[in-house]
Motif scaffolding. Structure first.
Motif, PDB file in Angstrom:
ATOM      1  N   ASN A   1       2.725   3.589   0.321  1.00 51.46           N
ATOM      2  CA  ASN A   1       1.838   3.377   1.466  1.00 51.46           C
ATOM      3  C   ASN A   1       1.229   1.983   1.416  1.00 51.46           C
ATOM      4  O   ASN A   1       0.653   1.600   0.399  1.00 51.46           O
ATOM      5  CB  ASN A   1       0.694   4.400   1.467  1.00 51.46           C
TER       6      ASN A   1
ATOM      7  N   HIS B   1       2.758   2.391  11.682  1.00 50.59           N
ATOM      8  CA  HIS B   1       1.733   2.860  12.622  1.00 50.59           C
ATOM      9  C   HIS B   1       0.756   1.729  12.934  1.00 50.59           C
ATOM     10  O   HIS B   1       0.182   1.141  12.017  1.00 50.59           O
ATOM     11  CB  HIS B   1       0.970   4.048  12.026  1.00 50.59           C
TER      12      HIS B   1
ATOM     13  N   ASP C   1       0.583   1.153   7.629  1.00 51.12           N
ATOM     14  CA  ASP C   1      -0.439   1.179   8.679  1.00 51.12           C
ATOM     15  C   ASP C   1      -0.932  -0.243   8.901  1.00 51.12           C
ATOM     16  O   ASP C   1      -1.200  -0.965   7.945  1.00 51.12           O
ATOM     17  CB  ASP C   1      -1.608   2.076   8.262  1.00 51.12           C
TER      18      ASP C   1
ATOM     19  N   SER D   1     -11.197   5.908   7.371  1.00 49.66           N
ATOM     20  CA  SER D   1     -10.541   7.096   7.923  1.00 49.66           C
ATOM     21  C   SER D   1      -9.081   7.159   7.472  1.00 49.66           C
ATOM     22  O   SER D   1      -8.548   8.246   7.219  1.00 49.66           O
ATOM     23  CB  SER D   1     -10.694   7.165   9.443  1.00 49.66           C
ATOM     24  N   LEU D   2      -8.432   6.000   7.315  1.00 51.26           N
ATOM     25  CA  LEU D   2      -7.048   6.004   6.823  1.00 51.26           C
ATOM     26  C   LEU D   2      -6.996   6.347   5.330  1.00 51.26           C
ATOM     27  O   LEU D   2      -6.117   7.102   4.891  1.00 51.26           O
ATOM     28  CB  LEU D   2      -6.382   4.654   7.096  1.00 51.26           C
ATOM     29  N   CYS D   3      -7.958   5.802   4.570  1.00 55.71           N
ATOM     30  CA  CYS D   3      -7.969   6.053   3.116  1.00 55.71           C
ATOM     31  C   CYS D   3      -8.274   7.511   2.801  1.00 55.71           C
ATOM     32  O   CYS D   3      -7.934   8.001   1.712  1.00 55.71           O
ATOM     33  CB  CYS D   3      -8.979   5.140   2.420  1.00 55.71           C
TER      34      CYS D   3
ATOM     35  N   LEU E   1      -1.349  -0.721   3.629  1.00 50.42           N
ATOM     36  CA  LEU E   1      -2.275  -0.931   4.748  1.00 50.42           C
ATOM     37  C   LEU E   1      -2.400  -2.437   4.950  1.00 50.42           C
ATOM     38  O   LEU E   1      -2.660  -3.174   3.989  1.00 50.42           O
ATOM     39  CB  LEU E   1      -3.631  -0.292   4.422  1.00 50.42           C
TER      40      LEU E   1
ATOM     41  N   TYR F   1      -3.254   4.268  -0.667  1.00 51.77           N
ATOM     42  CA  TYR F   1      -2.536   3.005  -0.467  1.00 51.77           C
ATOM     43  C   TYR F   1      -2.251   2.296  -1.783  1.00 51.77           C
ATOM     44  O   TYR F   1      -3.139   2.174  -2.636  1.00 51.77           O
ATOM     45  CB  TYR F   1      -3.328   2.086   0.472  1.00 51.77           C
TER      46      TYR F   1
ATOM     47  N   LYS G   1      -6.858   9.851   4.264  1.00 49.76           N
ATOM     48  CA  LYS G   1      -5.594  10.575   4.466  1.00 49.76           C
ATOM     49  C   LYS G   1      -4.459  10.082   3.570  1.00 49.76           C
ATOM     50  O   LYS G   1      -3.550  10.844   3.245  1.00 49.76           O
ATOM     51  CB  LYS G   1      -5.151  10.443   5.935  1.00 49.76           C
ATOM     52  N   TYR G   2      -4.494   8.816   3.213  1.00 52.09           N
ATOM     53  CA  TYR G   2      -3.374   8.227   2.461  1.00 52.09           C
ATOM     54  C   TYR G   2      -3.890   7.454   1.259  1.00 52.09           C
ATOM     55  O   TYR G   2      -4.968   6.873   1.308  1.00 52.09           O
ATOM     56  CB  TYR G   2      -2.549   7.297   3.366  1.00 52.09           C
TER      57      TYR G   2
ATOM     58  N   HIS H   1      -2.755   0.468  14.605  1.00 47.57           N
ATOM     59  CA  HIS H   1      -4.074   0.998  14.953  1.00 47.57           C
ATOM     60  C   HIS H   1      -4.907  -0.121  15.565  1.00 47.57           C
ATOM     61  O   HIS H   1      -5.028  -1.190  14.964  1.00 47.57           O
ATOM     62  CB  HIS H   1      -4.799   1.517  13.700  1.00 47.57           C
TER      63      HIS H   1
END
Ligand code: 6GU
Length: 225
Positions: free
Chosen positions: A106, A34, A4, A73-75, A108, A80, A77-78, A36
């Motif tokens: 993963n 992805h 991400d 918000s990413l953390c 970021l 890292y 879900k995933y 963002h």
């Protein structure tokens, strides 16, 4: 692997990821990249993501609000392996770190802009700070593209035999030897005899010697590490 990337300029990164090896790696399902837009996480009326710096001085600083919202918000879900901040004052990127990152599930990557991000983002979230060399770019995006390319090509299955990463410069601590293809002679310059000899042992010995000579000449620092 899932990567991400948080940026204010996603359009700068679309190009590098949609051709050649990086495209093929995504098509094969070996990596998902992805992008963002940090601006999408701004709560400001004008979608601002930067502000004047405390203490005064030229240049804007990227605010904590939008970036922390995006990372949170990413953390959620995933999980890292690393949260990487691209910055000229980070550790200089080199092959060993690329090898290490290629094992991650993963990643970021946060791209800085303007004067960079508020220090508290770095203190709270970032686990690795990476620079790609001793010069200043307008933003972290092009540096992130280089990091992603260097890492993704090491994921098993991304390269075929022909482009194998094992014979790259740096991978064994040496620069790569010279290479030749047809024709055997061009403007009075001949392909070294040994490469036409058909003797794999001699070819291997020649390449090794050339790699050593090239490294001694161009990058003696690699030999003293
Ligand atoms: Cl990661 N970012 C910026 N802005 N400039 C750089 C860099 C990164 N690495 C070298 N120069």
């Amino acid at each position: 692997m899932r990567i991400d990337i948080l940026t204010v300029l996603p359009e700068l990164l679309n190009g590098p990821f949609s051709a050649s090896i990086l495209k093929r790696a995504q098509d094969k399902g070996l990596v998902e990249i992805h992008l963002h837009n940090i601006r999408d996480y701004s709560t400001d009326r004008h979608n601002n993501v930067d502000d004047y710096q405390y203490g005064g001085g030229a240049g804007m600083v990227m605010s904590v609000g939008p970036i922390s919202k995006a990372i949170d918000s990413l953390c959620a879900k995933y999980r890292y392996d690393e949260i990487i901040y691209m910055t000229p004052d980070g550790d200089t990127l080199a092959q060993p770190l690329c090898n290490q990152l290629s094992l991650a599930q993963n990643l970021l990557i946060l791209c800085g802009h303007y004067k960079g991000v508020d220090q508290r983002i770095r203190d709270l979230y970032v686990t690795k700070e990476i620079s790609i060399g001793s010069y200043v770019l307008s933003g972290g995006e092009l540096a992130a593209a280089i990091l992603v390319d260097a890492v993704v090509r090491l994921i098993p299955g991304v390269l075929n035999d022909e482009t194998s990463a094992l014979t790259d410069s740096f991978q064994d601590g040496f620069l790569a030897p010279p290479v030749y293809t047809r024709p055997p002679e061009f403007k009075c310059l001949k392909v070294p005899e040994v490469l036409l000899s058909g003797n794999p042992k001699d070819v291997a010995a020649w390449r090794e010697a050339q790699a050593l000579e090239r490294t001694q000449l161009r990058r003696p620092d690699l030999l003293s590490e």
